[in-house]
Design an enzyme around this catalytic site. Structure first.
Site, PDB file in Angstrom:
ATOM      1  CG  HIS A 192       4.070   3.643   3.042  1.00 56.20           C
ATOM      2  ND1 HIS A 192       4.401   3.222   4.273  1.00 56.20           N
ATOM      3  CD2 HIS A 192       3.995   2.193   2.328  1.00 56.20           C
ATOM      4  CE1 HIS A 192       4.818   2.041   4.413  1.00 56.20           C
ATOM      5  NE2 HIS A 192       4.331   1.262   3.446  1.00 56.20           N
ATOM      6  CG  ASP A 205       0.906  -1.885  -3.818  1.00 61.48           C
ATOM      7  OD1 ASP A 205       1.587  -2.667  -4.097  1.00 61.48           O
ATOM      8  OD2 ASP A 205       0.380  -1.651  -2.776  1.00 61.48           O
TER       9      ASP A 205
END
Ligand code: ACO
Length: 428
Positions: free
Chosen positions: A312, A369
């Site tokens: 991320h 996700d």
């Protein structure tokens, strides 16, 4: 930097024979920004920051994120508490107004949203012009953009009221728009929304009911969906939200701005990763590759493969949403009395990654996700609709950031600079 006990007061920049002082901005959670808004005027130079990794494009009161410590809060409330105690529509209100609603406010908000759930009958015909195999994200983006053509004549004297009316319509209609993209792909009739149902129950009805049989939404599934939407509701200045703000910065209307946000979210490096994660897990399950082989590929820069759902831009620690979802996967599967071998594969991949030097060094952890697709799959959402459900969750975030942009006296049209590296002057 000159400083006092708490934080530096200014930053000093030495540039050639000039020395300039730059003001410091401090956020409520102690984040420090160097205000370079006058930098070019005073030095002739601009900053260079590919991917904007060091650039705060705005001040915002909506969401606080600390990637080093894995903290996410909406208007000050920890995501863990909201996930446990709140509902998606309450979160939408919280993001819009940065306060929790009273019971009456929430009831009125819910009623207002219910009133606007239907699509114009002419807009329904729009779907038949699009290929059945078209990706639902493309279909949803096109349909949301088309809403502008239906509501251009709805005028309020107060521009803030005009923006609010668009916001309510979009939150109300998006489940209808999204479910029609699915119904279109399988050739089933479009169902009218049911305004007697709660928001997520209505989504399930729109997706899974048909005119021939009675359909009763499963409360376990509705609750799991509500949780997924809450966890996706906002994430400060990510790629799609920055896109919505950027398009809105030219004073394009809300539908046009969100249409662009949906397109930005679709990419596999952003929201499209949830679909890619499940495809990756299925490939491993079907024996195309073992988890170990997959990890080796993900670490090989020449393979073009990444461990989807990992890493991320901001989190350099476990994404708190992934932590909540990992636990929710277990709960939802148990409550539904099903088993999903993909959960075991995901946990195996996570275990290998968290012990692997490559991932440790780069601080790569599971993101939102990584586990969301397992729940979507368990509750019957088709794989190519996963990212559409992400968009449904992110809608209140996009809208509240767009509304905030319009309230902020510092807002200007977004127009970054560049460093030109092409040919020097030459003549034709
Ligand atoms: N698998 C393997 N290696 C990775 C991964 C991954 N998932 N993510 C990052 N890396 C490596 C990069 O190759 C790079 O290595 P290097 O320093 O040796 O060159 C290093 O880690 C840093 O990666 P960047 O791409 O520079 O990080 P950036 O902040 O630009 O990208 C991103 C973040 C796009 C999320 C990236 O981690 C990624 O592609 N992850 C997989 C896709 C994904 O899950 N996206 C969803 C993100 S969450 C969301 O949008 C909702």
């Amino acid at each position: 930097m000159s400083s006092d006990a708490d934080h530096p007061q200014t930053a000093r920049l030495v540039f050639g024979d000039k020395e300039i002082e730059l003001p410091i901005i401090v956020g409520t959670e102690g984040e420090i920004g160097i205000d370079i808004s006058k930098l070019r005027a005073r030095t002739g130079a601009v900053t260079f920051d590919p991917g904007f990794a060091n650039t705060a494009a705005c001040k915002s009161e909506i969401t606080f994120l600390n990637g080093e410590e894995g903290i996410l809060r909406y208007a000050g409330y920890p995501i863990e508490e909201l996930a446990e105690k709140s509902t998606f529509l309450e979160i939408a209100w919280l993001l819009f107004y940065q306060e929790l609603p009273t019971k009456d406010q929430l009831r009125e908000f819910r009623d207002e949203i219910r009133y606007h759930t239907m699509l114009h009958e002419d807009l329904k015909r729009f779907y038949s012009a699009l290929p059945k195999a078209g990706h639902p994200m493309a279909i949803c983006a096109a349909t949301v953009g088309a809403l502008s053509t239906f509501y251009q004549d709805v005028k309020f004297d107060d521009p803030a009221e005009q923006r609010r009316a668009a916001a309510i319509r979009l939150i109300a209609k998006f489940p209808t728009i999204a479910s029609y993209s699915f119904k279109h792909s399988i050739g089933q009739p479009f169902m009218y929304p049911r305004n007697d149902l709660e928001y997520t129950e209505n989504i399930l009805h729109l997706m899974f009911s048909n005119p021939c049989e009675e359909y009763v939404p499963d409360p376990v599934v509705a609750k799991a969906l509500d949780l997924l939407l809450i966890l996706h509701a906002d994430h400060e200045q990510n790629c799609s939200t920055s896109t919505v703000r950027t398009v809105g910065s030219s004073h394009a209307n809300l539908f046009a701005s969100v249409q662009a946000g949906i397109s930005a979210l679709w990419g596999p490096l952003h929201g499209g990763a949830n679909q890619k994660v499940i495809e990756m897990l299925m490939a491993i399950k079907e024996g195309n590759r073992s988890a170990k082989e997959f990890m080796a590929l993900a670490k090989d820069k020449n393979s073009g493969v990444r461990l989807m759902g990992f890493g991320h831009r901001v989190y350099k620690n476990y994404d708190p949403r992934a932590r909540i979802l990992k636990k929710a996967c277990d709960d939802v599967l148990k409550k539904m009395g099903t088993d999903n071998p993909l959960l075991e594969i995901a946990m195996e991949l996570e275990e290998i990654a968290l012990r692997d030097e490559y991932f440790i060094e780069r601080k790569l952890y599971p993101n939102v996700d990584f586990y969301s697709g397992i729940i979507y799959q368990a509750i019957g959402i088709p794989v190519d609709m996963f990212t559409v459900f992400f968009a449904m969750g992110r809608l209140p975030g996009w809208i509240s950031q767009w509304l905030e942009f319009h309230r902020d006296p510092l807002s200007r049209i977004n127009r970054p600079r560049q460093i030109y590296t092409g040919p020097k002057l030459r003549h034709y």
